[in-house]
Design a protein around this motif. Structure first.
Motif, short mmCIF file in Angstrom:
data_model
loop_
_atom_site.label_atom_id
_atom_site.label_comp_id
_atom_site.label_asym_id
_atom_site.label_seq_id
_atom_site.Cartn_x
_atom_site.Cartn_y
_atom_site.Cartn_z
N ALA A 169 31.23 31.65 23.40
CA ALA A 169 31.01 31.09 22.06
C ALA A 169 29.68 30.33 21.99
N LEU A 170 29.38 29.56 23.00
CA LEU A 170 28.11 28.82 23.01
C LEU A 170 26.91 29.78 23.10
N LEU A 171 27.04 30.82 23.90
CA LEU A 171 25.96 31.80 23.99
C LEU A 171 25.74 32.50 22.65
N MET A 172 26.82 32.78 21.93
CA MET A 172 26.72 33.48 20.65
C MET A 172 26.18 32.60 19.53
N THR A 173 26.26 31.29 19.69
CA THR A 173 25.77 30.39 18.65
C THR A 173 24.49 29.66 19.04
N ARG A 174 24.30 29.42 20.34
CA ARG A 174 23.14 28.62 20.77
C ARG A 174 22.18 29.36 21.70
N GLY A 175 22.62 30.44 22.32
CA GLY A 175 21.77 31.16 23.26
C GLY A 175 21.85 30.58 24.66
N TYR A 176 21.11 31.19 25.56
CA TYR A 176 21.13 30.82 26.99
C TYR A 176 20.69 29.39 27.23
N ASN A 177 19.64 28.98 26.58
CA ASN A 177 19.06 27.65 26.82
C ASN A 177 19.65 26.57 25.93
N GLY A 178 20.64 26.91 25.12
CA GLY A 178 21.18 25.96 24.14
C GLY A 178 22.43 25.22 24.56
N PHE A 179 22.85 25.38 25.82
CA PHE A 179 24.01 24.64 26.27
C PHE A 179 23.91 24.36 27.77
N SER A 180 24.71 23.40 28.19
CA SER A 180 24.72 23.01 29.61
C SER A 180 26.16 22.91 30.10
N TYR A 181 26.30 22.69 31.38
CA TYR A 181 27.63 22.47 31.94
C TYR A 181 28.27 21.22 31.34
N ARG A 182 27.46 20.27 30.94
CA ARG A 182 27.99 19.06 30.31
C ARG A 182 28.69 19.42 28.99
N ASP A 183 28.09 20.35 28.23
CA ASP A 183 28.73 20.81 26.99
C ASP A 183 30.07 21.47 27.28
N LEU A 184 30.10 22.32 28.29
CA LEU A 184 31.35 22.99 28.68
C LEU A 184 32.38 21.98 29.16
N SER A 185 31.93 21.00 29.91
CA SER A 185 32.80 19.96 30.42
C SER A 185 33.54 19.26 29.27
N ALA A 186 32.81 18.93 28.24
CA ALA A 186 33.41 18.25 27.09
C ALA A 186 34.39 19.16 26.35
N LEU A 187 34.06 20.44 26.23
CA LEU A 187 34.92 21.38 25.51
C LEU A 187 36.21 21.70 26.25
N VAL A 188 36.13 21.84 27.56
CA VAL A 188 37.29 22.24 28.35
C VAL A 188 38.06 21.04 28.89
N GLY A 189 37.38 19.91 28.99
CA GLY A 189 38.05 18.71 29.49
C GLY A 189 38.13 18.65 31.00
N VAL A 190 37.10 19.17 31.66
CA VAL A 190 37.02 19.10 33.12
C VAL A 190 35.66 18.50 33.50
N LYS A 191 35.57 18.04 34.73
CA LYS A 191 34.29 17.52 35.20
C LYS A 191 33.33 18.67 35.46
N THR A 192 32.03 18.37 35.40
CA THR A 192 31.05 19.42 35.66
C THR A 192 31.18 19.95 37.09
N SER A 193 31.62 19.12 38.00
CA SER A 193 31.82 19.60 39.37
C SER A 193 32.91 20.68 39.42
N SER A 194 33.89 20.58 38.53
CA SER A 194 34.93 21.61 38.46
C SER A 194 34.35 22.93 37.97
N ILE A 195 33.41 22.85 37.06
CA ILE A 195 32.77 24.07 36.55
C ILE A 195 32.01 24.74 37.69
N HIS A 196 31.33 23.93 38.48
CA HIS A 196 30.59 24.47 39.63
C HIS A 196 31.51 25.13 40.65
N TYR A 197 32.76 24.69 40.70
CA TYR A 197 33.73 25.33 41.59
C TYR A 197 33.93 26.79 41.19
N TYR A 198 34.06 27.03 39.90
CA TYR A 198 34.28 28.40 39.40
C TYR A 198 32.98 29.19 39.29
#
Length: 191
Positions: free
Chosen positions: A22-51
């Motif tokens: 969804a972020l790629l389709m609205t903001r593109g590659y450079n328009g989001f970060s792991y911090r954005d995903l962290s807030a949306l999914v409710g996990v720490k950025t370190s958890s994102i790095h796990y996956y």
């Protein structure tokens, strides 16, 4: 049943991919970060790095998943239908991509960011474009034989132009908040 409070890994991974798409389709590659995903999914950025150890890993998986989903929908179009009907169904798939008019094709959006994409992501985006163009070329060739679709020149060249027009129309749909631009593209090849 998982009774502890640890989120199911597949569920978190799927949520990350869904939100990344969804972020790629609205903001593109450079328009989001792991911090954005962290807030949306409710996990720490370190958890994102796990996956997904890197953004490149995440985006490549998002592109591959998106591409597989879109292409499976395209290949599911009834092969016995007329070329004109196949093209109409294809356009309906693109209409779903537009959603409420606020997003474009994930691979179309990434094509705009092509110079900043990692090489493997670039290749995945190119493969998506080529797969769509190949399918469209077959449909256009059928339509030319059935005398229901106009092909100016070779079907593969017309398919590339038509796919570019579909991608461009998605941008215009987003810009003007209307799906009419998408519908108009198909009319250019109908007899």
């Amino acid at each position: 049943m998982n009774t502890d409070k640890t989120p199911d890994k597949n569920t978190v991974r799927e949520q990350l991919l869904d939100h990344a798409q969804a972020l790629l389709m609205t903001r593109g590659y450079n328009g989001f970060s792991y911090r954005d995903l962290s807030a949306l999914v409710g996990v720490k950025t370190s958890s994102i790095h796990y996956y997904f150890p890197s953004k490149e890993d995440l985006v490549l998986e998002a592109v591959n998943t998106y591409s597989a989903d879109v292409m499976s929908s395209i290949y599911a179009i009834d092969s016995s239908a007329s070329a004109e009907k196949k093209l109409d169904r294809y356009v309906r798939l693109f209409g779903k991509i537009v959603g409420e008019g606020d997003q474009v094709c994930l691979c179309g959006m990434l094509a705009a960011d092509i110079e900043s994409l990692p090489e493997d992501v670039r290749h995945a985006v190119q493969a998506f474009f080529k797969a769509n163009e190949t399918w469209l070329a077959k449909v256009l060739a059928e339509g030319e034989k059935q005398e229901t679709l106009r092909v100016n020149g070779k079907p593969d060249v017309t398919a590339r132009a038509l796919f570019a027009a579909y991608q461009g129309s998605l941008l215009a749909c987003r810009l003007f908040h209307t799906k009419v631009r998408l519908d108009e593209v198909t009319q250019t090849v109908k007899r």
